[in-house]
Design a protein around this motif. Structure first.
Motif, PDB file in Angstrom:
ATOM      1  N   CYS A  45       1.390  -0.341  -5.851  1.00 24.44           N
ATOM      2  CA  CYS A  45       2.359   0.734  -5.609  1.00 24.44           C
ATOM      3  C   CYS A  45       3.504   0.218  -4.736  1.00 24.44           C
ATOM      4  CB  CYS A  45       1.682   1.941  -4.964  1.00 24.44           C
ATOM      5  SG  CYS A  45       0.364   2.661  -5.980  1.00 24.44           S
TER       6      CYS A  45
ATOM      7  N   THR B 116       2.843   6.357   3.150  1.00 23.43           N
ATOM      8  CA  THR B 116       3.500   6.359   1.853  1.00 23.43           C
ATOM      9  C   THR B 116       4.773   7.198   1.898  1.00 23.43           C
ATOM     10  OG1 THR B 116       1.387   6.126   0.723  1.00 23.43           O
ATOM     11  CG2 THR B 116       3.229   6.920  -0.592  1.00 23.43           C
TER      12      THR B 116
ATOM     13  N   HIS C  37       6.041   2.413   1.339  1.00 32.28           N
ATOM     14  CA  HIS C  37       5.084   2.333   2.452  1.00 32.28           C
ATOM     15  C   HIS C  37       5.785   1.815   3.709  1.00 32.28           C
ATOM     16  CE1 HIS C  37       1.855   2.963  -0.397  1.00 32.28           C
ATOM     17  NE2 HIS C  37       2.224   1.912  -1.085  1.00 32.28           N
TER      18      HIS C  37
ATOM     19  N   PRO D 185       3.460  -4.908  -0.612  1.00 31.64           N
ATOM     20  CA  PRO D 185       2.053  -4.493  -0.608  1.00 31.64           C
ATOM     21  C   PRO D 185       1.375  -4.913  -1.907  1.00 31.64           C
ATOM     22  CG  PRO D 185       3.464  -2.631  -1.082  1.00 31.64           C
ATOM     23  CD  PRO D 185       4.380  -3.766  -0.724  1.00 31.64           C
TER      24      PRO D 185
ATOM     25  N   SER E   6       2.282  12.227  -1.959  1.00 27.64           N
ATOM     26  CA  SER E   6       2.711  12.440  -0.580  1.00 27.64           C
ATOM     27  C   SER E   6       3.406  13.785  -0.429  1.00 27.64           C
ATOM     28  CB  SER E   6       3.650  11.298  -0.164  1.00 27.64           C
ATOM     29  OG  SER E   6       4.138  11.497   1.140  1.00 27.64           O
TER      30      SER E   6
ATOM     31  N   TRP F  26       0.995   2.305   7.251  1.00 26.21           N
ATOM     32  CA  TRP F  26       0.807   2.525   5.815  1.00 26.21           C
ATOM     33  C   TRP F  26       1.101   3.978   5.414  1.00 26.21           C
ATOM     34  CZ3 TRP F  26       0.754  -1.338   2.554  1.00 26.21           C
ATOM     35  CH2 TRP F  26       0.312  -2.598   2.983  1.00 26.21           C
TER      36      TRP F  26
ATOM     37  N   ILE G 236      -7.273   4.273  -0.694  1.00 20.58           N
ATOM     38  CA  ILE G 236      -6.531   5.380  -0.103  1.00 20.58           C
ATOM     39  C   ILE G 236      -7.242   6.715  -0.286  1.00 20.58           C
ATOM     40  CG2 ILE G 236      -4.351   4.178  -0.416  1.00 20.58           C
ATOM     41  CD1 ILE G 236      -3.770   6.045  -2.772  1.00 20.58           C
TER      42      ILE G 236
ATOM     43  N   ARG H 133       9.611  -0.774   7.118  1.00 23.46           N
ATOM     44  CA  ARG H 133       9.085  -0.855   5.762  1.00 23.46           C
ATOM     45  C   ARG H 133       8.054  -1.967   5.627  1.00 23.46           C
ATOM     46  NH1 ARG H 133      11.134  -4.000   1.517  1.00 23.46           N
ATOM     47  NH2 ARG H 133      10.413  -3.360  -0.549  1.00 23.46           N
ATOM     48  N   ARG H 134       6.944  -1.662   4.926  1.00 26.98           N
ATOM     49  CA  ARG H 134       5.929  -2.665   4.607  1.00 26.98           C
ATOM     50  C   ARG H 134       6.370  -3.417   3.361  1.00 26.98           C
ATOM     51  NH1 ARG H 134       0.857  -4.122   7.205  1.00 26.98           N
ATOM     52  NH2 ARG H 134       0.489  -2.495   8.764  1.00 26.98           N
TER      53      ARG H 134
ATOM     54  N   SER I  71       3.872   4.044  -8.457  1.00 19.56           N
ATOM     55  CA  SER I  71       4.651   4.204  -7.227  1.00 19.56           C
ATOM     56  C   SER I  71       5.278   5.584  -7.164  1.00 19.56           C
ATOM     57  CB  SER I  71       5.730   3.126  -7.139  1.00 19.56           C
ATOM     58  OG  SER I  71       5.169   1.853  -6.893  1.00 19.56           O
TER      59      SER I  71
ATOM     60  N   ASP J 275       5.366   1.487   8.336  1.00 16.47           N
ATOM     61  CA  ASP J 275       4.757   1.779   9.628  1.00 16.47           C
ATOM     62  C   ASP J 275       5.781   2.574  10.437  1.00 16.47           C
ATOM     63  OD1 ASP J 275       2.729   0.221   8.693  1.00 16.47           O
ATOM     64  OD2 ASP J 275       3.004  -1.408  10.130  1.00 16.47           O
TER      65      ASP J 275
ATOM     66  N   SER K 295       2.659   8.069  -6.474  1.00 18.18           N
ATOM     67  CA  SER K 295       2.269   8.051  -5.065  1.00 18.18           C
ATOM     68  C   SER K 295       3.212   8.899  -4.218  1.00 18.18           C
ATOM     69  CB  SER K 295       2.251   6.615  -4.533  1.00 18.18           C
ATOM     70  OG  SER K 295       1.219   5.863  -5.121  1.00 18.18           O
TER      71      SER K 295
END
Length: 359
Positions: free
Chosen positions: A180, A139, A185, A177, A72, A137, A340, A173-174, A65, A187, A68
């Motif tokens: 990670c 990140t 993550h 998932p 980004s 999605w 990804i 917030r997603r 995580s 939207d 990731s």
């Protein structure tokens, strides 16, 4: 090593909670390590691709995580470095090198592998631009200071730098998932977001496919090295367990079928490391092979990480089937790496095209 001290044994807790501590991300950024490839002229560490890659692998072995979020940040910095004008680079890169965090928004509900289908738009009126659309999605968007948004500008493409707190920006917030889980993550909706035209990187109006390729190339390199980290974490856990766990009067490692898994794990880590080293050397030397080498590194490393994580879970059995355990996290995280920054299938198409056209 700062990253090891910051993570310690807490990655499993972050994974279960679905959040990285903000102070951990800020500490890495303050040290210039969230995107260490930023040139020294902009306040960055100025690391080579090879040095950045090895560091990315180390962080990836500790917490995918956090890696990731690094990917980004590095993609955002690379995009700015490549596309921004001089004034924009001087304004934005020092912030990314030390204080601000960034997320890069590509995908949309109907635009995944086919990013030519994106419908997010930029329109210009005088010295103001308007941004409308919906990204999914993204990140690190849950906590990022800046969002780099890929959008359409007429028949061409554009990248807009959007402060997350801008009116009209909505971040959702997603939750939970597959992998990670703590990477933030989210939207993001852009509802008639108005910004000065200086928020548009460069002059705008570039080829959309070229813009996307610019950012994804760096992302693929970072993900590939992150997969090396996953492989190393799985190998370490599997070897330790197989050497200390006894069944039928001897260590698991002395049972031939388990030894086969260990051999496959070690070979996978070695292959992934070598292909990533080659891609980074291509990057550092400006080789014309860099695009294909990067796709190859991402394809090989992600595939090996997915298979190796499954082998590691098999070796540890119930000991590795605990939520938050390093190999359980690796099993989930690795699968996302095949999706990804260019899915396995997209990588296969690109590599096949290269194989045909190089003859």
């Amino acid at each position: 090593m700062l990253a090891a001290r910051l993570v310690g044994d807490r990655a499993g807790d972050w994974d279960r909670a679905g959040r990285l501590p903000v102070d951990v991300v800020r500490a890495l950024n303050t040290a210039g390590l969230l995107a260490p490839q930023i040139p020294t002229g902009y306040g960055g560490a100025g690391w080579s691709s090879l040095d950045s890659g090895e560091f990315t692998a180390k962080v990836g072995s500790l917490c995918s995580s956090l890696r990731s979020v690094m990917t980004s940040q590095a993609m955002a910095a690379w995009t700015i470095e490549r596309l921004a004008d001089r004034a924009q680079a001087r304004s934005l890169l020092p912030r990314l090198a030390a204080t601000d965090t960034a997320a890069v928004a590509f995908s949309e509900p109907q635009a995944g592998s086919d990013l030519s289908a994106m419908t997010t738009t930029v329109t210009m009126t005088g010295d103001t631009l308007r941004l409308d659309g919906h990204k999914v999605w993204v990140t690190a968007a849950d906590h990022a200071d800046l969002l780099l948004v890929f959008a359409r500008l007429g028949d061409q493409g554009a990248v807009v730098v959007v402060p997350r707190a801008t009116p009209g920006v909505r971040v959702h917030r997603r939750a939970d998932p597959l992998g990670c889980r703590a990477a933030g993550h989210a939207d993001v909706w852009f509802d008639a977001v108005r910004l000065p035209t200086s928020s548009l990187l460069g002059a705008g109006g570039q080829s959309l496919s070229l813009l996307v390729t610019t950012a994804l190339s760096y992302g693929r390199m970072s993900v590939a090295w992150g997969c090396v980290g996953i492989l190393r974490a799985c190998l370490t856990a599997a070897v330790a367990h197989a050497g200390s766990r006894h069944q039928f009067g001897r260590p698991l490692a002395q049972h031939q079928l388990v030894a086969r898994h260990l051999a496959d794990l070690w070979a996978a880590e070695q292959v992934a490391t070598r292909v990533c080293e080659h891609a980074s050397r291509c990057w550092d030397t400006g080789s014309p092979e860099v695009v294909t080498a990067t796709v190859l590194a991402k394809y090989v490393s992600a595939g090996h990480a997915t298979r190796a994580a499954a082998d590691a879970v098999q070796i540890l059995a119930s000991a590795g089937a605990v939520d938050g355990h390093p190999v359980a996290r690796a099993y989930r995280d690795a699968k996302l790496m095949e999706i990804i920054e260019g899915s396995t299938e997209m990588c296969q198409l690109m590599l096949a095209d290269h194989a045909v056209n190089r003859r």
